[in-house]
Design a protein around this motif. Structure first.
Motif, PDB file in Angstrom:
ATOM      1  N   ARG A 194     -83.709 -63.392  -3.288  1.00 41.84           N
ATOM      2  CA  ARG A 194     -82.260 -63.552  -2.872  1.00 41.84           C
ATOM      3  C   ARG A 194     -81.794 -62.208  -2.273  1.00 41.84           C
ATOM      4  O   ARG A 194     -80.744 -62.231  -1.579  1.00 41.84           O
ATOM      5  CB  ARG A 194     -81.602 -63.476  -4.340  1.00 41.84           C
ATOM      6  N   LEU A 198     -79.488 -61.842   1.186  1.00 41.38           N
ATOM      7  CA  LEU A 198     -78.227 -60.918   1.205  1.00 41.38           C
ATOM      8  C   LEU A 198     -78.386 -60.262   2.498  1.00 41.38           C
ATOM      9  O   LEU A 198     -77.339 -60.042   3.274  1.00 41.38           O
ATOM     10  CB  LEU A 198     -78.182 -60.237   0.015  1.00 41.38           C
ATOM     11  N   LEU A 202     -75.916 -59.698   5.733  1.00 36.60           N
ATOM     12  CA  LEU A 202     -75.482 -58.521   6.166  1.00 36.60           C
ATOM     13  C   LEU A 202     -75.738 -58.378   7.734  1.00 36.60           C
ATOM     14  O   LEU A 202     -74.976 -57.881   8.542  1.00 36.60           O
ATOM     15  CB  LEU A 202     -75.848 -57.584   5.324  1.00 36.60           C
ATOM     16  N   ARG A 205     -73.570 -60.632   9.727  1.00 36.76           N
ATOM     17  CA  ARG A 205     -72.007 -60.181   9.792  1.00 36.76           C
ATOM     18  C   ARG A 205     -71.854 -58.773  10.267  1.00 36.76           C
ATOM     19  O   ARG A 205     -70.892 -58.710  10.882  1.00 36.76           O
ATOM     20  CB  ARG A 205     -71.573 -60.019   8.107  1.00 36.76           C
ATOM     21  N   TYR A 206     -72.884 -57.912  10.234  1.00 33.20           N
ATOM     22  CA  TYR A 206     -72.708 -56.617  10.957  1.00 33.20           C
ATOM     23  C   TYR A 206     -73.367 -56.425  12.507  1.00 33.20           C
ATOM     24  O   TYR A 206     -73.605 -55.419  12.776  1.00 33.20           O
ATOM     25  CB  TYR A 206     -72.876 -55.404  10.033  1.00 33.20           C
ATOM     26  N   ARG A 212     -81.925 -52.965   5.233  1.00 35.20           N
ATOM     27  CA  ARG A 212     -82.823 -53.043   4.143  1.00 35.20           C
ATOM     28  C   ARG A 212     -82.441 -51.950   3.146  1.00 35.20           C
ATOM     29  O   ARG A 212     -81.170 -51.321   3.345  1.00 35.20           O
ATOM     30  CB  ARG A 212     -83.970 -52.485   4.901  1.00 35.20           C
ATOM     31  N   ARG A 214     -82.451 -49.397   0.000  1.00 31.10           N
ATOM     32  CA  ARG A 214     -83.037 -47.874  -0.477  1.00 31.10           C
ATOM     33  C   ARG A 214     -82.157 -47.685  -1.877  1.00 31.10           C
ATOM     34  O   ARG A 214     -80.898 -48.020  -1.912  1.00 31.10           O
ATOM     35  CB  ARG A 214     -82.591 -46.743   0.495  1.00 31.10           C
TER      36      ARG A 214
ATOM     37  N   CYS B 153     -73.384 -44.628  -2.539  1.00 25.80           N
ATOM     38  CA  CYS B 153     -73.910 -46.129  -2.461  1.00 25.80           C
ATOM     39  C   CYS B 153     -72.885 -47.106  -1.938  1.00 25.80           C
ATOM     40  O   CYS B 153     -71.972 -46.708  -1.653  1.00 25.80           O
ATOM     41  CB  CYS B 153     -74.386 -46.367  -3.813  1.00 25.80           C
ATOM     42  N   PHE B 156     -71.244 -54.185  -2.873  1.00 26.07           N
ATOM     43  CA  PHE B 156     -71.309 -55.672  -2.024  1.00 26.07           C
ATOM     44  C   PHE B 156     -70.086 -56.519  -2.639  1.00 26.07           C
ATOM     45  O   PHE B 156     -69.926 -56.679  -3.721  1.00 26.07           O
ATOM     46  CB  PHE B 156     -72.434 -56.144  -2.337  1.00 26.07           C
ATOM     47  N   ILE B 180     -67.957 -49.945   1.163  1.00 26.95           N
ATOM     48  CA  ILE B 180     -67.798 -51.265   0.704  1.00 26.95           C
ATOM     49  C   ILE B 180     -68.407 -52.292   1.869  1.00 26.95           C
ATOM     50  O   ILE B 180     -68.119 -52.117   3.113  1.00 26.95           O
ATOM     51  CB  ILE B 180     -66.433 -51.611   0.881  1.00 26.95           C
ATOM     52  N   LEU B 181     -69.177 -53.364   1.590  1.00 22.79           N
ATOM     53  CA  LEU B 181     -69.847 -54.259   2.486  1.00 22.79           C
ATOM     54  C   LEU B 181     -69.427 -55.548   2.205  1.00 22.79           C
ATOM     55  O   LEU B 181     -69.556 -56.130   1.017  1.00 22.79           O
ATOM     56  CB  LEU B 181     -71.543 -53.854   2.277  1.00 22.79           C
ATOM     57  N   ASP B 182     -69.418 -56.357   3.082  1.00 27.74           N
ATOM     58  CA  ASP B 182     -68.751 -57.771   2.895  1.00 27.74           C
ATOM     59  C   ASP B 182     -69.889 -58.381   2.883  1.00 27.74           C
ATOM     60  O   ASP B 182     -71.070 -58.645   3.816  1.00 27.74           O
ATOM     61  CB  ASP B 182     -68.022 -58.099   4.378  1.00 27.74           C
ATOM     62  N   ALA B 183     -70.206 -58.888   1.691  1.00 26.60           N
ATOM     63  CA  ALA B 183     -71.601 -59.792   1.436  1.00 26.60           C
ATOM     64  C   ALA B 183     -71.252 -61.294   1.529  1.00 26.60           C
ATOM     65  O   ALA B 183     -72.150 -62.125   1.106  1.00 26.60           O
ATOM     66  CB  ALA B 183     -71.892 -59.464  -0.238  1.00 26.60           C
ATOM     67  N   GLY B 184     -70.044 -61.875   2.005  1.00 29.69           N
ATOM     68  CA  GLY B 184     -69.988 -63.172   2.476  1.00 29.69           C
ATOM     69  C   GLY B 184     -69.474 -63.974   1.119  1.00 29.69           C
ATOM     70  O   GLY B 184     -68.814 -63.375   0.204  1.00 29.69           O
ATOM     71  N   ALA B 191     -77.461 -63.182  -5.928  1.00 26.96           N
ATOM     72  CA  ALA B 191     -78.365 -61.995  -5.491  1.00 26.96           C
ATOM     73  C   ALA B 191     -77.714 -60.806  -6.303  1.00 26.96           C
ATOM     74  O   ALA B 191     -78.535 -59.985  -6.866  1.00 26.96           O
ATOM     75  CB  ALA B 191     -78.188 -61.752  -4.009  1.00 26.96           C
ATOM     76  N   LEU B 192     -76.706 -60.674  -6.123  1.00 25.07           N
ATOM     77  CA  LEU B 192     -75.865 -59.205  -6.856  1.00 25.07           C
ATOM     78  C   LEU B 192     -76.052 -58.916  -8.297  1.00 25.07           C
ATOM     79  O   LEU B 192     -76.548 -58.041  -8.738  1.00 25.07           O
ATOM     80  CB  LEU B 192     -74.587 -59.249  -6.444  1.00 25.07           C
ATOM     81  N   MET B 195     -79.857 -58.432  -8.785  1.00 29.16           N
ATOM     82  CA  MET B 195     -79.992 -57.000  -8.408  1.00 29.16           C
ATOM     83  C   MET B 195     -79.453 -56.133  -9.528  1.00 29.16           C
ATOM     84  O   MET B 195     -80.281 -54.984  -9.789  1.00 29.16           O
ATOM     85  CB  MET B 195     -79.147 -56.550  -7.245  1.00 29.16           C
ATOM     86  N   PHE B 213     -77.693 -49.057  -5.104  1.00 28.01           N
ATOM     87  CA  PHE B 213     -78.216 -49.537  -3.946  1.00 28.01           C
ATOM     88  C   PHE B 213     -77.494 -49.040  -2.764  1.00 28.01           C
ATOM     89  O   PHE B 213     -76.207 -48.892  -2.836  1.00 28.01           O
ATOM     90  CB  PHE B 213     -78.064 -51.239  -3.713  1.00 28.01           C
ATOM     91  N   ARG B 214     -78.385 -48.698  -1.622  1.00 26.64           N
ATOM     92  CA  ARG B 214     -77.537 -48.383  -0.541  1.00 26.64           C
ATOM     93  C   ARG B 214     -78.534 -49.087   0.543  1.00 26.64           C
ATOM     94  O   ARG B 214     -79.682 -49.237   0.518  1.00 26.64           O
ATOM     95  CB  ARG B 214     -77.649 -46.967  -0.111  1.00 26.64           C
ATOM     96  N   MET B 215     -77.665 -49.866   1.579  1.00 28.30           N
ATOM     97  CA  MET B 215     -78.191 -50.320   2.923  1.00 28.30           C
ATOM     98  C   MET B 215     -78.540 -49.357   3.733  1.00 28.30           C
ATOM     99  O   MET B 215     -77.913 -48.660   4.207  1.00 28.30           O
ATOM    100  CB  MET B 215     -77.586 -51.340   3.247  1.00 28.30           C
TER     101      MET B 215
END
Lengths: 218, 218
Positions: A194, A198, A202, A205-206, A212, A214, B153, B156, B180-184, B191-192, B195, B213-215
């Protein structure tokens, strides 16, 4: 311990092949079509990093490998499990890279798997002596294939046994700039698969292709 | 736009209160028991960061807030939705922080929710005019509450509408060191929430309490 990739000529498989080659890991790069496997290995060699790679048919990968990365579309996994289940080497570990996702009108859609995840579905379809791990589910093929860029992220490895996780981790930990994390039992793939969806969302959207994960604080 | 927290005296709610207070966001810190809410706000004030916070009952939070963070155990969410559904302000946004998880013999177990996620379950149980977002699902209470440490971090945020996501994001983006990330859509909570279970397992396996988490590549 022989390493091989079923589906080594697809985007994700080729990316993994590139990273293994750059790390001088001996690996069989498989395809249904030997000519295509040769072409992929030739290209990686001409990029300077494929000396440890050998082209093979998927059949040869199965018959010769102890750690087999399954880098095929989710839709092909059932057929491959049926075709190869009894042909893996004794003690072989299959590392599942598939994600149960399809695109509907350009948008990614998750395919609900009754077993909970693609990895658990594969586990249920392979004979018990074959052990199953899951890895690289959350790392985009486009990132994996760009050798000029560090991966700079984590890979979450889960599996049906400590042995399966260790086998997958041993191979993948040879890839620089990738941190391997032990994600526990195979049901962790429910989260990982999942997370791929996500990340795809992203990316869209971005307007990137490189999202990915971390872990921080670890 | 009034901000409030239902369950502001629990570990996660208190952590959020601390971060909002440190960022001078005016917020009602709710509890079933007003005395407990007052105690929490007093403690945050004595730590130097609670001047913008006001103690309240959960009832008062619901009646006065435009953005309501729901920071209660998953097991309480159904009852609260039933009790408060018709009492939210017109146009209110409820931000779900719950994770469908319980501990069995000390090990975290995911609770399968027929609606797909706790956030979607809440959405199904609130009247349509109330909008629902989900946030902070993957950030441990212990990290949120440690004001001396940067969050460092991503959070989402997903929601049933762009408006719900924007309302949640506007508040949370005032917290420094949190991206802050827009996760839709709200289904991203599937998913969240998983996670969170993954992070809890990593915490246990790596003997930390801070995995988040960090993307990368975004």
């Amino acid at each position: 311990m022989q390493v091989g990739i079923i589906g080594g000529t697809g985007a994700e498989g080729r990316g993994l092949a590139a990273r293994l080659g750059a790390a001088s890991v001996s690996a069989l790069i498989g395809s249904r079509d030997l000519a295509r496997a040769r072409e992929t290995v030739e290209r990686l060699r001409s990029d300077g990093g494929g000396a440890s790679l050998e082209a093979a048919t998927n059949d040869a990968v199965v018959e010769r490998s102890d750690v087999v990365f399954l880098a095929v579309p989710f839709a092909s996994a059932d057929d491959l499990a049926a075709a190869y289940g009894d042909r893996f080497r004794p003690g072989a570990v299959v590392v599942d890279l598939t994600v149960p996702m399809r695109f509907h009108d350009g948008a990614p859609v998750f395919v609900d798997v009754p077993e909970g995840s693609a990895a658990e579905r594969l586990r249920a379809r392979l004979p018990p002596p074959v052990r199953v791990a899951a890895a690289l589910k959350t790392i985009p093929a486009s990132v994996l294939g760009r050798l000029d860029q560090p991966l700079d992220c984590d890979d979450f490895v889960c599996g049906d046994s400590p042995e399966a996780r260790a086998a997958a981790s041993d191979v993948l930990s040879r890839i620089p700039t990738l941190r391997i994390l032990d994600a526990g039992g195979l049901d962790a793939a429910r989260a990982l698969e999942r997370m791929t969806l996500l990340a795809v969302g992203l990316n869209k959207r971005y307007r990137v292709r490189s999202a990915r994960f971390r872990m921080v604080g670890l």
